[in-house]
Motif scaffolding. Structure first.
Motif, PDB file in Angstrom:
ATOM      1  N   ASN A 215       0.817  -1.218   0.000  1.00  0.00           N
ATOM      2  CA  ASN A 215       0.000   0.000   0.000  1.00  0.00           C
ATOM      3  C   ASN A 215       0.856   1.275   0.000  1.00  0.00           C
ATOM      4  O   ASN A 215       0.387   2.336   0.415  1.00  0.00           O
ATOM      5  CB  ASN A 215      -0.961   0.014   1.191  1.00  0.00           C
ATOM      6  N   LYS A 216       2.082   1.182  -0.482  1.00  0.00           N
ATOM      7  CA  LYS A 216       3.027   2.290  -0.344  1.00  0.00           C
ATOM      8  C   LYS A 216       2.632   3.538  -1.116  1.00  0.00           C
ATOM      9  O   LYS A 216       3.157   4.619  -0.847  1.00  0.00           O
ATOM     10  CB  LYS A 216       4.430   1.840  -0.759  1.00  0.00           C
ATOM     11  N   TYR A 217       1.702   3.433  -2.087  1.00  0.00           N
ATOM     12  CA  TYR A 217       1.225   4.621  -2.798  1.00  0.00           C
ATOM     13  C   TYR A 217      -0.178   5.036  -2.348  1.00  0.00           C
ATOM     14  O   TYR A 217      -0.764   5.940  -2.935  1.00  0.00           O
ATOM     15  CB  TYR A 217       1.233   4.384  -4.305  1.00  0.00           C
ATOM     16  N   CYS A 218      -0.695   4.375  -1.336  1.00  0.00           N
ATOM     17  CA  CYS A 218      -2.052   4.666  -0.874  1.00  0.00           C
ATOM     18  C   CYS A 218      -2.052   5.884   0.050  1.00  0.00           C
ATOM     19  O   CYS A 218      -1.376   5.894   1.090  1.00  0.00           O
ATOM     20  CB  CYS A 218      -2.637   3.463  -0.146  1.00  0.00           C
ATOM     21  N   TYR A 219      -2.796   6.895  -0.328  1.00  0.00           N
ATOM     22  CA  TYR A 219      -2.888   8.130   0.457  1.00  0.00           C
ATOM     23  C   TYR A 219      -3.361   7.842   1.886  1.00  0.00           C
ATOM     24  O   TYR A 219      -2.800   8.371   2.854  1.00  0.00           O
ATOM     25  CB  TYR A 219      -3.855   9.090  -0.234  1.00  0.00           C
ATOM     26  N   LYS A 220      -4.354   7.001   2.013  1.00  0.00           N
ATOM     27  CA  LYS A 220      -4.889   6.692   3.340  1.00  0.00           C
ATOM     28  C   LYS A 220      -3.822   6.053   4.225  1.00  0.00           C
ATOM     29  O   LYS A 220      -3.674   6.418   5.396  1.00  0.00           O
ATOM     30  CB  LYS A 220      -6.096   5.759   3.215  1.00  0.00           C
TER      31      LYS A 220
END
Length: 337
Positions: free
Chosen positions: A221-226
């Motif tokens: 999830n390294k590009y997930c804003y949340k």
């Protein structure tokens, strides 16, 4: 070697007038990374429904902001920040600033940079947590303009700094100016995004809800804003010695009910109803105070909270043009060089 740094923030209307706000909202909302639907549908939605419905109230809120600062605080602080950086670190870099929407424009800043014939250009969008609608839009726009250059310098793009120690420390120092023990709860309020935006970041066909983003950032999830928002929160909370039950994460400024939850305003109402009458809010997504911090949180949300039985709501100021933030930006650049 001559090196240029371009700092880019979101932008602001040129004036708090209906026409100026209309132009700003149109440029902002017509960005396909902001409203990611087909062009003709977006054109109708933005120009026939959203802007006509929102522009008068938005202009009224911007007038409140201008009454306090005399101008856009986001532009004021970014300009001052850039001057301080040039005053202190000009022996290594020359700093420029621009706004993704309206003025001062990225086009003009890049034109100045090109004519100076730099060996390297470092682009730093001032959004700590990566999102396609903010960082992604800014990076894409810069790339489109730079693609027309005849000469290409070395180009470095810093796409996030949500976990950089110096950025975290700046918010910790600001927060420690308040006596946290006087508050029942600390609320970390981040700018909201449509849920579909974070779902799109996953390349393995999973969704945000499948990746435990509330626990922070991992490779999946390294590009997930949340996930980045929760990671930033975790790092700040740890340094402030906050217990899990004494703080929470929320998202503000939604357009409909399919945005990241929980919502800041509804969470504040719950806190007031459950006797958490003294709340301190930290907004780590905003490095400059703006409409969302000064008006939305400090005025609108505060009034609603007090009306529901809350006694005290304070906002930790953004980093603005603080001296430690000046040093932090230099450290962020150096660590990405």
């Amino acid at each position: 070697m001559k090196k240029a740094v371009l700092l880019i923030n979101l932008g602001s209307p040129n004036k708090p007038s209906i026409l100026s706000v209309w132009r700003y909202l149109r440029q902002f909302l017509m960005d396909y990374r902001v409203i990611d639907i087909p062009y003709l549908i977006r054109l109708f939605l933005v120009n026939i429904i959203i802007i006509p419905f929102r522009v008068k109230n938005s202009a009224k809120e911007y007038k409140k902001l201008w009454k306090i600062f005399g101008e856009s605080p986001l532009i004021k602080y970014t300009k001052s920040l850039t001057k301080k950086l040039n005053d202190k670190y000009s022996s290594k870099y020359e700093f420029y600033y621009a706004m993704r929407y309206q003025n001062p424009s990225i086009d003009k800043a890049l034109e100045k940079i090109y004519l100076e014939n730099y060996d390297e250009l470092i682009i730093l969008p001032l959004y700590p947590q990566y999102a396609s609608a903010s960082s992604g839009s800014t990076i894409e726009y810069c790339n489109k303009k730079i693609n027309n250059w005849w000469n290409f310098p070395k180009i470095t793009i810093i796409n996030h700094f949500y976990n950089h120690k110096s950025y975290i420390n700046c918010f910790i120092e600001n927060t420690k100016k308040f006596n946290i023990e006087n508050y029942n709860h600390v609320l970390f309020s981040f700018h909201g995004l449509p849920e579909r935006h974070v779902d799109k970041t996953y390349t393995n066909n999973s969704l945000c809800k499948d990746n435990d983003c509330e626990y922070g950032v991992v490779n999946e999830n390294k590009y997930c804003y949340k996930a980045m928002c929760y990671e930033t929160t975790k790092l700040i909370a740890k340094e402030l010695s906050l217990n899990d039950e004494n703080y929470s994460v929320t998202f503000q400024s939604r357009l409909d009910d399919k945005w990241l939850k929980p919502y800041t305003d509804t969470e504040l109402m719950k806190l007031a109803k459950t006797g958490k009458s003294k709340v301190l809010i930290i907004s780590p997504a905003f490095v400059s105070d703006c409409l969302e911090t000064i008006i939305e949180i400090s005025q609108i949300n505060k009034a609603e909270f007090i009306n529901m039985g809350g006694k005290e709501l304070n906002l930790v100021p953004s980093l603005n043009d603080n001296d430690n933030w000046v040093d932090s930006i230099f450290e962020i650049i150096e660590s990405n060089a």
